[in-house]
Design an enzyme around this catalytic site. Structure first.
Site: not given
Ligand SMILES: *Cc1c(COP(=O)(O)O)cnc(C)c1O
Length: 392
Positions: A306, A336
């Site tokens: 965040d 990934c």
């Protein structure tokens, strides 16, 4: 340079060390002398408070040794952290088991090793403590408002003031020693006034219990002291002043005082050096420059979730600053997983000719980085796997 808010010379020792030692990236480089300075500053700011370092912020053995040798005590959350502290030379009488959620066998483990101070916030936990740590000193964790914290952690723990009164009475009835009150204002707390509520609640609990003949002795101010990630963070001295004033107001008769810094002591001592892996322009969904480095969300930079913690950045090429105009860039980690993006909503300012092999340093990164990257955060062992096949 980039949006590096911490004064340049602050990391010149790290830069010099990196020039002498060719350490592979990514890595955390940690200056123990900065921690010693922070201990002194904290002792100056709140002289009455004993320092109980919250081990989960950074459990490096060399750091724990330095803290023990400097007369600091420890706040732990698991048997793993108790072992680390004892190995660093800590006296078990100076360890506080601050996690309010503990297995009975972990309480017994601590008690057998001489730990006598435990936190709780529920009746069920008191029952466990009464049987696994008979006669121990127990402190009640109450909830407080954590507005202003950049990494709030309080919702998971704590009871109301009313419940606290009843629980501390119950502790006495169970043969435990009702010893004090604790709270946590949330991590990276930007408002120095935030401690006032908890100190006020504690004073009322001290008074209510005293009327029952129970004399509480300890006030634990918890963690929350901030690191200087940006110029808007007030100096430690402002926190010391607010806390001292609040104590004077609520406690005419000062109790034994503990403070449990996690982040504050090690954060600014550490620099995470990463290497640029790829710089590219992506047009989907909107045209942006993306910079990928070899450190990421799953390799220790978990607090970028965040974009909560915005580490100051430094950039260098072959040990020298990069002299180029700067522009916005999304900064992403190497894995990934699509969650491995560090800063996108609020992009970072990075040199326009940045290229693979350049170094991006995450400054003030000595807290809550390596522990999140290690197997065993907070001293809890990692999840083992067992494989089988065929008939069982
Ligand atoms: C994590 C924690 C701390 C340290 O918090 P910081 O915000 O890093 O200072 C202190 N006390 C307890 C009980 C904690 O869980």
């Amino acid at each position: 340079m980039t949006d590096r808010h911490i004064p340049e010379p602050a990391y010149s020792r790290h830069d010099a060390y990196f020039r002498r030692h060719n350490l592979p990236t990514p890595c955390l480089l940690f200056d123990l002398d900065v921690v010693s300075g922070n201990i002194d500053r904290l002792r100056d700011a709140i002289p009455q408070a004993e320092i109980y370092y919250a081990v989960k912020a950074n459990a490096e053995p060399a750091l724990l040794k330095l803290l023990a040798a400097s007369g600091c005590s420890f706040d732990v959350a698991s048997p793993g952290e108790i072992d680390l502290c004892l190995a660093a030379g800590a006296d078990p009488g100076r360890i506080s088991y601050g996690n309010t959620v503990k297995k009975a066998k972990d309480i017994a483990y601590a008690y057998e090793r001489g730990v006598r101070l435990f936190a709780f916030d529920s009746a069920e936990e008191l029952d466990k403590l009464a049987s696994a740590a008979p006669g121990a000193q127990v402190i009640c964790r109450v909830t407080v408002v954590t507005t202003g914290a950049q990494w709030p952690i309080s919702r998971k723990f704590g009871c109301s003031q009313e419940d606290g009164t009843a629980l501390l009475r119950r502790a006495r009835d169970l043969g435990l020693q009702p010893y004090g009150v604790t709270f946590h204002v949330g991590s990276q707390q930007r408002n120095p006034e935030s401690w006032d509520e908890g100190i006020g609640i504690a004073a009322e609990l001290f008074a209510a219990l005293s009327a029952d003949g129970i004399e509480l002795e300890l006030l634990n101010l918890g963690g929350g002291l901030p690191a200087g990630y940006d110029a808007g963070v007030q100096a430690l001295e402002a926190y010391g002043k607010a806390i001292r004033e609040s104590l004077g107001q609520h406690f005419p008769d000062p109790p034994r005082l503990i403070i449990e810094p996690g982040r504050f002591l090690p954060a600014e001592a550490g620099m995470v050096r990463s290497e640029v892996v790829l710089v590219t322009q992506r047009s989907e969904p909107v045209e942006k420059r993306w910079v990928y480095v070899d450190a990421g969300r799953f390799g220790g930079l978990a607090e970028t979730e965040d974009e909560a913690i915005r580490f100051p950045l430094g950039v260098s090429r072959n040990g020298a600053p990069v002299a180029s105009p700067s522009g916005p860039a999304v900064l992403a980690g190497p894995t990934c997983d699509s969650a491995d993006v560090l800063y996108e909503r609020n992009p970072r300012t990075l040199p326009l000719d940045l290229r693979p092999g350049d170094h991006i340093d995450f400054l003030a990164a000595g807290a809550y980085t390596v522990p999140y990257a290690s197997v065993g955060f907070n001293g809890f062992p990692p999840l083992p796997a067992y494989c089988f096949s065929g008939e069982v």
